[in-house]
Design a protein around this motif. Sequence first.
Motif, mmCIF file in Angstrom:
data_model
loop_
_atom_site.group_PDB
_atom_site.id
_atom_site.type_symbol
_atom_site.label_atom_id
_atom_site.label_comp_id
_atom_site.label_asym_id
_atom_site.label_seq_id
_atom_site.Cartn_x
_atom_site.Cartn_y
_atom_site.Cartn_z
ATOM 1 N N TRP A 128 51.835 35.158 42.946
ATOM 2 C CA TRP A 128 53.039 34.008 42.916
ATOM 3 C C TRP A 128 52.786 32.527 42.939
ATOM 4 N N GLU A 129 52.882 32.357 44.014
ATOM 5 C CA GLU A 129 51.883 30.921 44.189
ATOM 6 C C GLU A 129 50.308 30.291 43.232
ATOM 7 N N THR A 130 50.314 31.284 42.930
ATOM 8 C CA THR A 130 49.149 31.354 41.532
ATOM 9 C C THR A 130 48.986 31.182 40.450
ATOM 10 N N SER A 131 48.581 30.093 39.631
ATOM 11 C CA SER A 131 48.812 30.418 38.547
ATOM 12 C C SER A 131 47.720 30.985 37.061
ATOM 13 N N GLY A 132 48.077 31.682 36.660
ATOM 14 C CA GLY A 132 47.457 32.277 34.973
ATOM 15 C C GLY A 132 47.305 33.663 36.022
ATOM 16 N N SER A 133 46.261 34.283 36.059
ATOM 17 C CA SER A 133 45.919 35.187 35.574
ATOM 18 C C SER A 133 44.741 35.225 37.146
ATOM 19 N N ARG A 134 44.550 34.157 38.191
ATOM 20 C CA ARG A 134 43.397 34.183 39.026
ATOM 21 C C ARG A 134 43.502 35.223 40.350
ATOM 22 N N LEU A 135 42.151 35.976 39.800
ATOM 23 C CA LEU A 135 42.176 36.726 40.955
ATOM 24 C C LEU A 135 41.234 36.357 42.296
ATOM 25 N N THR A 136 42.104 36.246 43.430
ATOM 26 C CA THR A 136 41.141 36.363 44.504
ATOM 27 C C THR A 136 40.789 38.360 45.482
ATOM 28 N N PHE A 137 38.857 37.990 45.730
ATOM 29 C CA PHE A 137 38.807 38.699 45.865
ATOM 30 C C PHE A 137 38.591 38.833 47.882
ATOM 31 N N GLY A 138 38.751 39.775 48.012
ATOM 32 C CA GLY A 138 37.631 40.111 49.382
ATOM 33 C C GLY A 138 36.268 40.548 49.541
ATOM 34 N N GLU A 139 35.434 40.632 50.308
ATOM 35 C CA GLU A 139 34.351 40.700 50.487
ATOM 36 C C GLU A 139 33.967 41.965 50.319
ATOM 37 N N GLY A 140 34.607 42.775 50.135
ATOM 38 C CA GLY A 140 33.555 43.840 49.448
ATOM 39 C C GLY A 140 33.395 45.125 50.857
ATOM 40 N N THR A 141 33.391 46.410 50.621
ATOM 41 C CA THR A 141 32.559 47.459 50.597
ATOM 42 C C THR A 141 31.734 48.149 50.123
ATOM 43 N N GLN A 142 30.995 48.199 51.577
ATOM 44 C CA GLN A 142 29.187 48.615 50.821
ATOM 45 C C GLN A 142 29.671 50.446 50.463
ATOM 46 N N LEU A 143 29.672 51.489 49.935
ATOM 47 C CA LEU A 143 29.499 52.993 50.134
ATOM 48 C C LEU A 143 28.571 53.478 49.785
ATOM 49 N N THR A 144 27.898 54.208 50.670
ATOM 50 C CA THR A 144 27.141 54.939 50.519
ATOM 51 C C THR A 144 27.214 56.225 50.911
ATOM 52 N N VAL A 145 27.399 56.644 49.295
ATOM 53 C CA VAL A 145 27.305 58.866 49.305
ATOM 54 C C VAL A 145 26.346 59.144 49.599
#
Lengths: 115, 113
Positions: free
Chosen positions: B94-111
Amino acid sequence: DAGVTQSPTHLIKTRGQHVTLRCSPISGHKSVSWYQQVLGQGPQFIFQYYEKEERGRGNFPDRFSARQFPNYSSELNVNALLLGDSALYLCASSLGRQWLGETQYFGPGTRLLVL
Amino acid sequence: SQQGEEDPQALSIQEGENATMNCSYKTSINNLQWYRQNSGRGLVHLILIRSNEREKHSGRLRVTLDTSKKSSSLLITASRAADTASYFCATDGWETSGSRLTFGEGTQLTVNP
């Protein structure tokens, strides 16, 4: 229907130059957002445009600018390029009818290398 | 700055096993989304869960959200080699306007096949 398209796919520039990246949203989508993704990190929000107006800006210097055209396509401009601007630049589009909670659809990105 | 933190940073499993990735965030959110990214290409949307939802399913994916702990998990069941990718959680609030997405650093998955 075509997805989000971006051009060019790859770009090599030298420090101090200027670059323009382009994005075409999904047909019917009125909102375009730009993200920068440095290698090994998650994307960082740069700008959001809706109906040709800037609706949000991330923590990026004024060297970064953007605009949205009447057909809802968008350009991201970066002036005075620095080595640190090397990244994957992602464009995302959404309907824009809801300010929050929309799925954003991403394009394939433009990979920029600054030498 | 990154809002979310994914855990683990990297995960390697055998085909057929389940993969669980976790995401923590710092501020109140409206929605949390999970995306997949193959080899530095564009992001593919997997699932969106709203702040008033606790669990959501989509095919082999199961997402949970615990707003009291500010955390989410993504479970991929019966993994396949094609699931090899980086997985990111992204929040909007709610604090951010519009459709701003804040991403994490990610998980690298290897199968592994």
